[in-house]
Design a protein around this motif. Structure first.
Motif, mmCIF file in Angstrom:
data_model
loop_
_atom_site.group_PDB
_atom_site.id
_atom_site.type_symbol
_atom_site.label_atom_id
_atom_site.label_comp_id
_atom_site.label_asym_id
_atom_site.label_seq_id
_atom_site.Cartn_x
_atom_site.Cartn_y
_atom_site.Cartn_z
ATOM 1 N N TRP A 40 0.845 -1.191 0.000
ATOM 2 C CA TRP A 40 0.000 0.000 0.000
ATOM 3 C C TRP A 40 0.884 1.245 0.000
ATOM 4 O O TRP A 40 1.799 1.361 0.815
ATOM 5 N N HIS A 149 -3.271 0.372 -3.682
ATOM 6 C CA HIS A 149 -2.607 -0.926 -3.646
ATOM 7 C C HIS A 149 -1.766 -1.072 -4.904
ATOM 8 O O HIS A 149 -2.245 -0.881 -6.021
ATOM 9 N N GLU A 154 -6.456 -0.869 -6.204
ATOM 10 C CA GLU A 154 -7.526 -0.499 -5.285
ATOM 11 C C GLU A 154 -7.108 0.716 -4.461
ATOM 12 O O GLU A 154 -5.929 0.880 -4.139
ATOM 13 N N ARG A 183 -7.540 -6.134 2.772
ATOM 14 C CA ARG A 183 -8.250 -6.278 1.501
ATOM 15 C C ARG A 183 -9.026 -7.577 1.590
ATOM 16 O O ARG A 183 -8.447 -8.653 1.506
ATOM 17 N N ARG A 185 -10.570 -10.667 0.593
ATOM 18 C CA ARG A 185 -10.385 -11.455 -0.631
ATOM 19 C C ARG A 185 -11.073 -12.803 -0.504
ATOM 20 O O ARG A 185 -11.113 -13.387 0.574
ATOM 21 N N PRO A 326 -14.119 -2.618 -3.922
ATOM 22 C CA PRO A 326 -13.311 -1.686 -4.685
ATOM 23 C C PRO A 326 -13.848 -1.572 -6.105
ATOM 24 O O PRO A 326 -14.609 -2.434 -6.535
ATOM 25 N N GLU A 340 -14.297 -2.552 6.443
ATOM 26 C CA GLU A 340 -14.234 -3.883 5.874
ATOM 27 C C GLU A 340 -15.652 -4.465 5.881
ATOM 28 O O GLU A 340 -16.344 -4.434 6.904
ATOM 29 N N ASP A 365 -8.111 -12.006 4.950
ATOM 30 C CA ASP A 365 -6.894 -11.323 4.513
ATOM 31 C C ASP A 365 -5.811 -11.549 5.553
ATOM 32 O O ASP A 365 -6.048 -12.159 6.606
#
Length: 601
Positions: A40, A149, A154, A183, A185, A326, A340, A365
């Motif tokens: 990041w 990112h 993102e 993030r 995922r 995102p 989140e 994540d």
């Protein structure tokens, strides 16, 4: 009858903690500071007028009381086993001290925020406000930036440090979004197109194969996993649950992953014909959508609902679709992508009177991308669900001992504590001790899938329920193996495993093969719903938090996986071995044995 302590007694001890009066004003002091993950980078200053939704977590001085109740009602050897708490009982225990409520409310009022601007959780342990970034920066004595990112592009709005008046430090556990760089995922790693007519990838042998349960399995299951294969593998063939209103099964969906009804019907026609024309309930969380255009069908969502609901049919099914994904658009003033999504879902579901008895999640994540203070509070929310009789399963990840990224070229194994050390990186929420983490296997006989995530938490200490199993693994680990790369005292995961590759799925109208622990979690959760069916038929309550049962009475009803490994971080990773291991956990379930066991607990 429940032996729940009276709330008045529970709260008495907490009152002494806050006996000394706090000043109404005080200088600011840093509350939390983090190093951002390596992937990041700061992109630009945050737009000052962008609205940000801040969630303020107040301390739960009696969480240790809730934890005690949770372990008692989840331990099959305890007299209170199965005596789950009600929503009201849980909320009474986790409620903050009145002084915390008073001081934080007063602080918000000093920034022009009245009661009409505050959303409080049912237990009043969370307060949510929406303010422009410029006001958040003033309240928290910080500066927000747009971070991007480096791999995905993102963008999120975050800061690496924030402060609070000193007199509030003991009255606020956490404020987010501030320092969280997670993030969310999905752990779905592989996709293959399949012949629509045969549903097969390669020609099959006609020679039967034998599962770890000693059951003959169709040879096609070595290359293509279907609902029938899973039931054969795990000794659940012929087990038909009841279509009652008592039992229920839930699946979480995020990141605009839409569960497609047409795909599900095609899947049922292919694999579960008795379920054709049945459906499931969709619950929108924070404005989450479930668009039905076939081109928008989510492969993760379709995988989850097809196998989750396919295994559990005709049990009542629910798909939670939670808003937030995102890319973030920096010039918008809407509170988009600030939290989140799984915490948004958790807030929502904790407020409900009726919750599915089993809920599976295929997302997560790196643990280090979530500040420890926030991870602890989220994990505490999962404990509340467990105390209420809900079983939660989470995928263990697809990156072996790495950060969950199955691609070794982009896998990160560097700590973000400022020391830039190489280390095995655990995943969250799989590392939370109040959930059941599910790793992956493949083939028949089963071996560990080479992507199955596992390891040891750096945030949570090892819970007592897994002491014996994990200590045995560590004692047998050759001295010096991976020295310094993992926390030997951390909560170890996964807890269990299930098949995780070559799942035949209908997605976007096409038959495909998917893999990843995204497949393992709904599979295992589906079988837990069948166990609940057996208990409900016997007049018993749901299983609730599973792990104390799994590591004790139920350990003999698992197929131990002793072959394979899951590499990551430039190493071969841990091996699957006799007993528990950080690749396949306790192994895969023998549902027939488990049903016989749970009927009498």
């Amino acid at each position: 009858m429940r032996s729940l302590l009276p709330c008045a007694v529970i709260l008495t001890a907490a009152s002494f903690i806050f006996a000394a009066p706090s000043p109404r004003t005080s200088p600011y002091k840093v509350k939390e500071s983090v190093f951002p993950p390596q992937d990041w980078k700061i992109h630009s200053p945050s737009p000052p007028e962008h609205n940000i939704e801040l969630k303020i977590g107040l301390p739960q001085p009696n969480f240790h009381v809730l934890e005690k109740h949770l372990y008692e009602v989840s331990d099959p050897s305890h007299p209170r086993y199965g005596q789950h708490l009600s929503k009201a009982e849980v909320e009474a225990i986790v409620a903050p001290h009145p002084e915390s409520l008073e001081l934080v409310t007063e602080w918000l009022a000093s920034h022009g925020l009245g009661e009409e601007d505050i959303t409080r959780s049912p237990a009043k342990d969370w307060m949510t406000i929406t303010v422009p970034v410029r006001e958040a920066e003033k309240m928290l004595d910080t500066t927000y930036h747009v971070w991007k990112h480096t791999t995905t592009g993102e963008s999120i709005i975050r800061t690496t440090s924030f402060s609070l008046p000193i007199h509030l430090h003991d009255h606020i556990d956490v404020i987010q979004p501030t320092t969280t760089f997670a993030r969310l995922r999905s752990f779905k790693s592989t996709v293959h197109k399949v012949d629509k007519e045969t549903g097969q990838v390669v020609a099959q042998s006609n020679t039967p194969i034998i599962s770890a349960s000693g059951i003959s399995v169709d040879p096609s299951c070595n290359t293509t996993i279907t609902v029938s294969c899973l039931k054969q593998l795990y000794n659940a063939k012929g087990i038909t649950p009841s279509a009652t209103t008592e039992n229920s099964f839930g699946i979480t969906g995020y990141l605009n992953q839409f569960a497609n009804f047409q795909d599900l019907q095609s899947f049922y026609a292919l694999e579960v014909p008795e379920a054709v024309n049945s459906s499931f309930r969709v619950i929108s969380v924070a404005g989450g959508q479930n668009n039905q255009t076939l081109s928008e069908a989510g492969d993760e969502a379709d995988l989850d609902i097809e196998f989750g609901f396919g295994i559990t049919f005709p049990i009542n099914g629910t798909f939670f679709t939670t808003a937030g994904s995102p890319p973030f658009i920096p010039d918008m003033n809407n509170p988009t992508d600030t939290n989140e999504p799984y915490t948004t879902w958790l807030d929502f579901v904790l407020a409900q009177e009726e919750i599915p008895l089993v809920i599976t999640t295929s997302y997560g994540d790196g643990e280090q991308t979530v500040p420890k203070s926030f991870a602890i509070r989220v994990c505490a929310g999962f404990a509340q669900l467990g105390a209420r009789g809900v079983s939660l399963t989470f995928s263990s990840g697809d990156g072996g001992v790495g950060d969950g990224d199955p691609d070794p070229t982009t896998q990160t194994c560097i700590t973000n504590d400022g020391k830039n050390r190489t280390e095995f990186l655990p995943l969250f929420p799989a590392s939370c001790p109040f959930v059941t983490a599910v790793g992956g296997t493949t083939h028949v006989p089963e071996v560990a899938a080479n992507f199955s995530g596992g390891g040891f938490s750096n945030y949570f200490t090892r819970p007592s329920y897994q002491n014996a199993a994990v200590s045995a693994f560590l004692d047998n680990l050759p001295k010096g193996t991976f020295a310094g790369l993992f926390n030997r005292n951390g909560r170890a995961y996964p807890d269990v495993a299930a098949q995780a590759d070559n799942f035949q799925v209908v997605a976007g109208g096409e038959v495909q093969l998917f893999g990843g622990t995204s497949a393992a979690s709904p599979t295992f959760a589906g079988f837990v719903a069948l166990l609940n069916d057996a208990r409900l038929k016997a007049g018993l309550p749901s299983l609730g938090f599973l792990n104390p049962l799994l590591y004790s009475t139920a350990i003999s009803a698992f197929n131990d996986i002793t072959s394979g490994n899951a590499p990551g971080c430039g190493t071969e990773g841990f091996n699957a071995t006799v007993g528990w291991d950080p690749v396949t956990g306790l192994g895969t379930p023998d549902v027939g044995k488990l049903i016989k066991l749970v009927r009498y607990l």
